[in-house]
Design an enzyme around this catalytic site. Structure first.
Site, PDB file in Angstrom:
ATOM      1  CG  ASN A  28      -3.284   1.420   5.710  1.00 30.00           C
ATOM      2  OD1 ASN A  28      -2.546   2.262   6.201  1.00 30.00           O
ATOM      3  ND2 ASN A  28      -4.573   1.650   5.510  1.00 30.00           N
ATOM      4  CG  ASP A  29      -0.309  -1.109   9.168  1.00 29.63           C
ATOM      5  OD1 ASP A  29      -0.866  -0.014   9.365  1.00 29.63           O
ATOM      6  OD2 ASP A  29      -0.781  -2.195   9.539  1.00 29.63           O
ATOM      7  CB  VAL A  30       4.087  -2.302   4.191  1.00 29.40           C
ATOM      8  CG1 VAL A  30       3.934  -3.490   5.118  1.00 29.40           C
ATOM      9  CG2 VAL A  30       3.095  -2.380   3.037  1.00 29.40           C
TER      10      VAL A  30
END
Length: 452
Positions: free
Chosen positions: A378-380
């Protein structure tokens, strides 16, 4: 003489272990060499001190075996970072307790001895309590978001100043009560130090605390006049510091911003999923998209680890390759909960190392990728880290999968990632969402691709 020679052998093993761990190809051998070095060190310590404290050493070894072996066998791969945090904290606590014991055992101590003692107690205490908080965050026993106490910044500064004052006072007037008070302040400082760290930054805090533990062990080596502890602690401290720096670079931010940025953070608007439309697809839709692609990049994340889907994704990739599709894996330095988390998972599934690509290998050619498959990450892959200056993860290098021709985003739900930040990629017209458990979805995809 024999004791020092054996300690030298153990120290060389530790150095070779670190060298082996720097490469996926030799990491397993590095672990074995490091374990052998530790065995040599423990046996030597036992034989050297058997007259006075051999029984206590045997009891400690027995306790370590009773606790360590079941813990190592029962902990899932997804919980390894939590275990690392706990083990790191135990190391810091052990160094602090040893220093406390030696302080009371040596009444007439030198200035350097007292300096090493107070540093060991302070750093070891900070490492222990800070590691416990990181464990609680990673285990989600407390919120993973930054925790800002009322006047928390002032409390942290006060604890830091108090610890320095107590160190100086204890060195000038050796007193057991002052040393215990220093340990208590160190414990409070560790908690205040880690509480403001949240989301994807927690692994960096673990790495830094690991370096702290190394410094504490090195200082305790001076207290005990043990060269091996000095060498081992220095190795841990240096490698932990290097790793922390590399992880901070991977996040695209300074270490100070990661550790203290929450005090200056501003609120970020999070879009409600009910207010925005997304495009979801079926397994058959995604199978057609993948089966007739030329170039596919798979970006794994923590969701893949939770679902234990590494074997399923490898089987799907193998099937796509049989159809002539070129497939690689994009591995972000901070994907998962610790550095190398995805590498270890995929190596367990016998994924060739050559297929594991880093950011600099994937992003330059991302526009020619037909399908970018995000599996539990998600964040990456969050474009906000690149485009939104107010985002808490702004500046973190990401995989630019939104620039691929199409994106398949495999998720359980619309919940944000570990950093707690909404992901604009979910609402991108190029993105097709495939909801469900990663392992189940990949297994169904494999069957669907075989039917093409």
């Amino acid at each position: 003489m024999i004791v020092q020679l054996m300690y030298l052998v153990a120290a060389v093993c530790f150095i070779l272990a670190l060298k082996g761990l720097s490469s996926p190809k030799y990491a397993r051998y590095g672990n074995f060499i490091g374990a052998f070095g530790m065995l040599v060190a423990v046996v030597t310590a036992y034989l050297h001190g058997v007259v006075h404290n051999g029984l206590w050493i045997l009891i400690a070894v027995a306790l370590g075996v009773v606790v360590g072996i079941p813990a190592a066998r029962s902990v899932k791969m997804t919980a390894i970072p939590q275990m690392v945090a706990l083990f790191n904290g135990v190391g810091g606590a052990a160094a602090a307790l040893v220093a406390l014991a030696e302080f009371f055992a040596v009444p007439d101590s030198s200035v350097m001895f007292r300096l090493a003692t107070v540093l060991t107690v302070l750093i070891g205490s900070v490492s222990f309590s800070g590691s416990v908080v990181t464990f609680l965050k990673l285990q989600e026993l407390m919120t993973t978001r930054p925790v800002l106490l009322p006047a928390g910044q002032q409390l942290a500064i006060a604890a830091g100043v108090s610890s320095v004052a107590l160190c100086a006072l204890t060195m000038a007037v050796p007193n057991g009560f002052l040393l215990w008070l220093l340990a208590a302040v160190g414990l409070a400082l560790g908690v205040l130090f880690v509480l403001p760290v949240g989301g994807a930054d927690v692994p960096i805090a673990i790495s830094l605390l690991n370096a702290f533990t190394g410094l504490a062990v090195a200082a305790s080596g001076y207290v005990l006049a043990n060269t091996l502890l000095i060498v081992a602690g220095t190795l841990v401290g240096a490698s932990g510091t290097i790793l922390t720096r590399l992880m901070a670079q991977a996040m695209g931010r300074s270490l100070a911003n990661i550790l203290f940025g929450a005090f200056k953070a501003t609120a970020v608007a999070v879009h409600g999923e009910e207010q925005r439309s997304v495009k979801s697809g079926t397994v058959e839709d995604v199978a057609i998209l993948l089966g007739y692609a030329n170039n596919v990049v798979v970006v794994p994340g923590y969701g893949l680890a939770v679902a234990q889907a590494q074997h399923a994704v490898r089987e799907l990739v193998t099937q796509l390759e049989h159809r002539g599709v070129s497939v690689s894996y994009g591995i972000h330095p901070v994907a998962g909960r610790m550095p190398g988390h995805m590498n270890v998972l995929l190596a367990e599934a016998d994924v060739p190392y050559e297929q594991l690509k880093e950011l600099d290998d994937v992003n330059p050619g991302i526009t020619s990728v037909d399908v970018a498959v995000v599996v539990g990450a998600n964040d990456v892959v969050n474009p906000g880290a690149r485009d939104e200056p107010t985002s808490p993860i702004y500046g973190m290098p990401i995989f630019d999968v939104d620039r691929a021709k199409s994106v398949v985003f495999m998720k359980r739900s619309m919940r944000p990632g570990f950093a707690g930040v909404d992901n604009e990629l979910l609402y991108n017209p190029k993105t097709t969402l495939l909801f469900g458990d990663a392992k189940d979805s990949l297994t169904k995809l494999l069957a669907a691709v075989k039917q093409l």
